[in-house]
Scaffold this motif. Structure first.
Motif, PDB file in Angstrom:
ATOM      1  N   ASN A 270      96.712  16.529  55.680  1.00 38.29           N
ATOM      2  CA  ASN A 270      96.350  16.888  57.047  1.00 38.29           C
ATOM      3  C   ASN A 270      96.577  18.384  57.273  1.00 38.29           C
ATOM      4  O   ASN A 270      96.898  19.128  56.342  1.00 38.29           O
ATOM      5  CB  ASN A 270      97.124  16.036  58.061  1.00 38.29           C
ATOM      6  N   ALA A 271      96.431  18.848  58.512  1.00 41.58           N
ATOM      7  CA  ALA A 271      96.538  20.270  58.817  1.00 41.58           C
ATOM      8  C   ALA A 271      97.934  20.815  58.542  1.00 41.58           C
ATOM      9  O   ALA A 271      98.110  22.014  58.297  1.00 41.58           O
ATOM     10  CB  ALA A 271      96.151  20.523  60.276  1.00 41.58           C
ATOM     11  N   ASN A 272      98.949  19.946  58.574  1.00 39.56           N
ATOM     12  CA  ASN A 272     100.319  20.359  58.278  1.00 39.56           C
ATOM     13  C   ASN A 272     100.650  20.255  56.792  1.00 39.56           C
ATOM     14  O   ASN A 272     101.804  20.406  56.405  1.00 39.56           O
ATOM     15  CB  ASN A 272     101.313  19.500  59.069  1.00 39.56           C
ATOM     16  N   ASN A 273      99.619  19.974  55.972  1.00 39.97           N
ATOM     17  CA  ASN A 273      99.774  19.836  54.522  1.00 39.97           C
ATOM     18  C   ASN A 273     100.609  18.615  54.149  1.00 39.97           C
ATOM     19  O   ASN A 273     101.172  18.554  53.052  1.00 39.97           O
ATOM     20  CB  ASN A 273     100.370  21.100  53.895  1.00 39.97           C
ATOM     21  N   HIS A 274     100.715  17.688  55.072  1.00 38.77           N
ATOM     22  CA  HIS A 274     101.372  16.423  54.766  1.00 38.77           C
ATOM     23  C   HIS A 274     100.435  15.589  53.909  1.00 38.77           C
ATOM     24  O   HIS A 274      99.235  15.500  54.184  1.00 38.77           O
ATOM     25  CB  HIS A 274     101.710  15.682  56.061  1.00 38.77           C
ATOM     26  N   GLU A 275     100.965  14.968  52.854  1.00 36.19           N
ATOM     27  CA  GLU A 275     100.131  14.267  51.887  1.00 36.19           C
ATOM     28  C   GLU A 275     100.226  12.753  52.032  1.00 36.19           C
ATOM     29  O   GLU A 275     101.278  12.209  52.360  1.00 36.19           O
ATOM     30  CB  GLU A 275     100.539  14.628  50.452  1.00 36.19           C
TER      31      GLU A 275
ATOM     32  N   GLN B 114     103.891   5.286  58.464  1.00 34.78           N
ATOM     33  CA  GLN B 114     104.761   6.313  57.904  1.00 34.78           C
ATOM     34  C   GLN B 114     104.040   7.655  57.758  1.00 34.78           C
ATOM     35  O   GLN B 114     104.525   8.551  57.060  1.00 34.78           O
ATOM     36  CB  GLN B 114     105.301   5.851  56.554  1.00 34.78           C
ATOM     37  N   ALA B 115     102.892   7.795  58.399  1.00 34.77           N
ATOM     38  CA  ALA B 115     102.088   9.016  58.304  1.00 34.77           C
ATOM     39  C   ALA B 115     102.147   9.798  59.610  1.00 34.77           C
ATOM     40  O   ALA B 115     102.296   9.216  60.689  1.00 34.77           O
ATOM     41  CB  ALA B 115     100.629   8.683  57.977  1.00 34.77           C
ATOM     42  N   GLN B 116     102.029  11.122  59.501  1.00 42.18           N
ATOM     43  CA  GLN B 116     101.917  11.946  60.687  1.00 42.18           C
ATOM     44  C   GLN B 116     100.545  11.753  61.332  1.00 42.18           C
ATOM     45  O   GLN B 116      99.606  11.283  60.707  1.00 42.18           O
ATOM     46  CB  GLN B 116     102.081  13.431  60.328  1.00 42.18           C
ATOM     47  N   ASP B 117     100.470  12.158  62.605  1.00 39.90           N
ATOM     48  CA  ASP B 117      99.181  12.209  63.286  1.00 39.90           C
ATOM     49  C   ASP B 117      98.250  13.197  62.589  1.00 39.90           C
ATOM     50  O   ASP B 117      98.697  14.137  61.932  1.00 39.90           O
ATOM     51  CB  ASP B 117      99.384  12.687  64.727  1.00 39.90           C
ATOM     52  N   GLY B 118      96.957  12.990  62.763  1.00 42.72           N
ATOM     53  CA  GLY B 118      95.981  13.982  62.326  1.00 42.72           C
ATOM     54  C   GLY B 118      94.957  13.421  61.370  1.00 42.72           C
ATOM     55  O   GLY B 118      94.973  12.236  61.010  1.00 42.72           O
ATOM     56  N   GLU B 119      94.022  14.288  60.975  1.00 45.01           N
ATOM     57  CA  GLU B 119      92.961  13.917  60.041  1.00 45.01           C
ATOM     58  C   GLU B 119      93.348  14.351  58.635  1.00 45.01           C
ATOM     59  O   GLU B 119      93.649  15.510  58.390  1.00 45.01           O
ATOM     60  CB  GLU B 119      91.634  14.567  60.442  1.00 45.01           C
ATOM     61  N   TYR B 120      93.335  13.412  57.718  1.00 48.61           N
ATOM     62  CA  TYR B 120      93.660  13.667  56.315  1.00 48.61           C
ATOM     63  C   TYR B 120      92.362  13.703  55.511  1.00 48.61           C
ATOM     64  O   TYR B 120      91.525  12.800  55.647  1.00 48.61           O
ATOM     65  CB  TYR B 120      94.566  12.566  55.764  1.00 48.61           C
ATOM     66  N   THR B 121      92.207  14.730  54.675  1.00 47.46           N
ATOM     67  CA  THR B 121      90.986  14.862  53.889  1.00 47.46           C
ATOM     68  C   THR B 121      91.307  15.048  52.411  1.00 47.46           C
ATOM     69  O   THR B 121      92.333  15.616  52.043  1.00 47.46           O
ATOM     70  CB  THR B 121      90.126  16.051  54.368  1.00 47.46           C
ATOM     71  N   GLY B 122      90.427  14.554  51.577  1.00 47.64           N
ATOM     72  CA  GLY B 122      90.522  14.686  50.126  1.00 47.64           C
ATOM     73  C   GLY B 122      89.230  14.199  49.517  1.00 47.64           C
ATOM     74  O   GLY B 122      88.365  13.648  50.219  1.00 47.64           O
ATOM     75  N   SER B 123      89.056  14.351  48.227  1.00 47.16           N
ATOM     76  CA  SER B 123      87.788  13.965  47.618  1.00 47.16           C
ATOM     77  C   SER B 123      87.981  13.527  46.175  1.00 47.16           C
ATOM     78  O   SER B 123      88.988  13.837  45.539  1.00 47.16           O
ATOM     79  CB  SER B 123      86.775  15.120  47.680  1.00 47.16           C
ATOM     80  N   VAL B 124      87.021  12.776  45.693  1.00 46.27           N
ATOM     81  CA  VAL B 124      86.935  12.396  44.289  1.00 46.27           C
ATOM     82  C   VAL B 124      85.477  12.547  43.878  1.00 46.27           C
ATOM     83  O   VAL B 124      84.572  12.240  44.664  1.00 46.27           O
ATOM     84  CB  VAL B 124      87.437  10.954  44.055  1.00 46.27           C
ATOM     85  N   THR B 125      85.249  13.041  42.657  1.00 48.40           N
ATOM     86  CA  THR B 125      83.893  13.327  42.192  1.00 48.40           C
ATOM     87  C   THR B 125      83.572  12.507  40.953  1.00 48.40           C
ATOM     88  O   THR B 125      84.381  12.424  40.022  1.00 48.40           O
ATOM     89  CB  THR B 125      83.717  14.825  41.877  1.00 48.40           C
ATOM     90  N   TYR B 126      82.407  11.888  40.961  1.00 51.96           N
ATOM     91  CA  TYR B 126      81.872  11.157  39.809  1.00 51.96           C
ATOM     92  C   TYR B 126      80.726  11.972  39.206  1.00 51.96           C
ATOM     93  O   TYR B 126      79.890  12.511  39.942  1.00 51.96           O
ATOM     94  CB  TYR B 126      81.324   9.789  40.228  1.00 51.96           C
ATOM     95  N   THR B 127      80.675  12.047  37.868  1.00 49.71           N
ATOM     96  CA  THR B 127      79.529  12.662  37.204  1.00 49.71           C
ATOM     97  C   THR B 127      78.414  11.632  37.109  1.00 49.71           C
ATOM     98  O   THR B 127      78.660  10.427  36.979  1.00 49.71           O
ATOM     99  CB  THR B 127      79.903  13.171  35.809  1.00 49.71           C
ATOM    100  N   VAL B 128      77.167  12.112  37.190  1.00 59.40           N
ATOM    101  CA  VAL B 128      76.010  11.226  37.226  1.00 59.40           C
ATOM    102  C   VAL B 128      74.983  11.702  36.207  1.00 59.40           C
ATOM    103  O   VAL B 128      74.700  12.897  36.105  1.00 59.40           O
ATOM    104  CB  VAL B 128      75.375  11.201  38.637  1.00 59.40           C
ATOM    105  N   GLY B 129      74.418  10.768  35.435  1.00 59.80           N
ATOM    106  CA  GLY B 129      73.377  11.104  34.468  1.00 59.80           C
ATOM    107  C   GLY B 129      73.630  10.472  33.120  1.00 59.80           C
ATOM    108  O   GLY B 129      74.465   9.559  32.975  1.00 59.80           O
ATOM    109  N   ASN B 130      72.929  10.948  32.117  1.00 55.67           N
ATOM    110  CA  ASN B 130      72.992  10.383  30.766  1.00 55.67           C
ATOM    111  C   ASN B 130      74.411  10.475  30.205  1.00 55.67           C
ATOM    112  O   ASN B 130      74.962  11.556  30.018  1.00 55.67           O
ATOM    113  CB  ASN B 130      72.012  11.130  29.863  1.00 55.67           C
TER     114      ASN B 130
END
Length: 405
Positions: free
Chosen positions: A115-120, A207-223
């Motif tokens: 989140n904005a406070n760097n809470h994970e 057990q989480a702080q208020d706010g919006e938490y963001t993160g990502s995971v990427t998949y490769t696509v193709g042959n």
């Protein structure tokens, strides 16, 4: 008075070097990436105080949106917006990637969101389904699947006609390569689009702080990549899932007054001291309050007159020697547990030392839970105060409820 807060090369080498660099730059092709937003939210529910899970708020699309009767309760799919063109099907061919083909990474992927406070927070996601839609023109043929699939994928019923055909494969929680022969052969260009179904595991939002938490995971696509739909030209080489977990807690502390005051007194009153000269064993006062919370928080003291690791009160008489005596403060909150020792929040001592501040976690969503702060001057403090009869002892103490320590 008690206050409450919420808280260099030579010139001969330049020509060929520049020429080689320009040649290399001419053949570089940047990776194309598609992104999908996956959203979920937690809000406490008065109708279900034990509710402690994120709710998926991503709009449903893809295979299960088009064919909900073919999906189980809880199945969720989303269109990727990606496509594969010049995709051919050869029913009698030997190349598996020119048949109905799917290679997919169905393993759980760990995702860290902040989140904005760097809470994970730690989440996990995995693909459990790939839904495919074939657009193959309109010549009267239907390239439906034929026979059982190899590789462990479980197929779901295909639906369509001569120009469009939809079906899906369930993906096990490992790396799978699944092949199935088409019922008809197509040697013309076809366009393939696909959706994915995913499972998302999220942590306990209580057990989480208020706010919006963001993160990502990427998949490769193709042959030969993490998502491989067979031979063809892919619109994108990566698929990134952007996670947005929104936590909206409820946290309120209500006292009988905006600036409540505490008058320390012996149990049973002052009559034993006044009438018989018998000193009280202690002076005490309780201060009730109501707590509504769906989150962890800590409590600590800020003191006008520090006394050890806590607060005290001072003699305000004109001829006083600035003596300060300690006043112990503890709290009782039914339905809360002290994370430091795992014990219920009952007579839990508060401190002005951050390292000793207790942190509490709720058993569920607590609503208007009656709780108590208790202030106590023990015998030694009482003895010191009684040495100067008629003296006036006071001090400000601030009790800080800190949800983001």
């Amino acid at each position: 008075m008690i206050a409450i807060e919420r808280s260099t090369a030579g010139s001969g080498a330049c020509g060929p070097m520049v020429w080689l660099l320009a040649l290399m730059m001419g053949v570089l092709v940047p990776a194309q990436a598609a992104e999908l937003n996956i959203t979920a939210e937690f809000r406490p529910s008065a109708l279900d105080p034990t509710h402690n899970r994120f709710v998926n708020t991503t709009p449903q699309s893809g295979y299960c949106a088009s064919h909900p009767a073919l999906c189980r309760p809880g199945d969720f799919t989303i269109n990727t917006g990606m496509s594969v063109v010049q995709r051919r099907l050869f029913g009698g061919g030997t190349d598996p990637r020119e048949k109905w083909y799917l290679a997919a990474d169905g393993n759980w992927q760990d995702v860290t969101v902040r989140n904005a406070n760097n809470h994970e927070l730690k989440a996990r996601i995995r693909l459990f389904l790939v839904g495919l839609q074939w657009n193959v023109g309109n010549d009267g043929s239907n390239p439906g699947s034929w026979g059982a699939a190899t590789g462990g994928c479980r197929g779901r019923r295909g639906i369509g006609g001569s120009g469009l055909y939809r079906y899906a494969w369930d993906v096990a929680d490992n790396n799978v390569v699944c092949v199935r022969s088409p019922r008809a052969t197509t040697d013309r260009m076809a366009r393939l689009t696909f959706s994915i179904g995913y499972y998302l595991e999220t942590p306990n939002p209580l057990q989480a702080q208020d706010g919006e938490y963001t993160g990502s995971v990427t998949y490769t696509v193709g042959n030969g990549q993490q998502i491989d739909l067979g031979q063809g030209d892919y619109s994108d080489s990566e698929l990134t899932l952007q996670l947005q977990l929104n936590v909206v807690h409820d946290f309120r502390v209500q006292f009988p007054a905006d600036s409540p005051g505490v008058q320390l007194a012996p149990e049973g009153g002052w009559s034993r001291w006044i009438d018989h000269g018998l000193p009280p064993a202690r002076l005490r006062q309780e201060l009730p309050f109501h707590l509504t919370t769906s989150m962890d928080f800590s409590m600590k003291l800020l003191c006008e007159h520090p006394a050890g690791t806590g607060c005290g009160i001072r003699n305000h008489a004109d001829d006083a020697d600035d003596a300060v005596v300690p006043v112990d403060v503890d709290v009782t909150i039914p339905g809360m547990t002290n994370l430091r020792d795992g014990r219920p929040a009952q007579f839990t001592a508060l401190s002005s030392n951050d390292a000793h501040a207790p942190r509490f976690t709720p058993d569920g969503y607590l609503m208007q839970r009656r709780s108590t702060l208790r202030f106590t001057a023990e015998r030694e403090a009482v003895t010191e105060m009684l040495r100067t009869p008629g003296s006036h002892w006071s001090g400000d103490m601030t009790v800080v409820f800190d949800a983001n320590p």
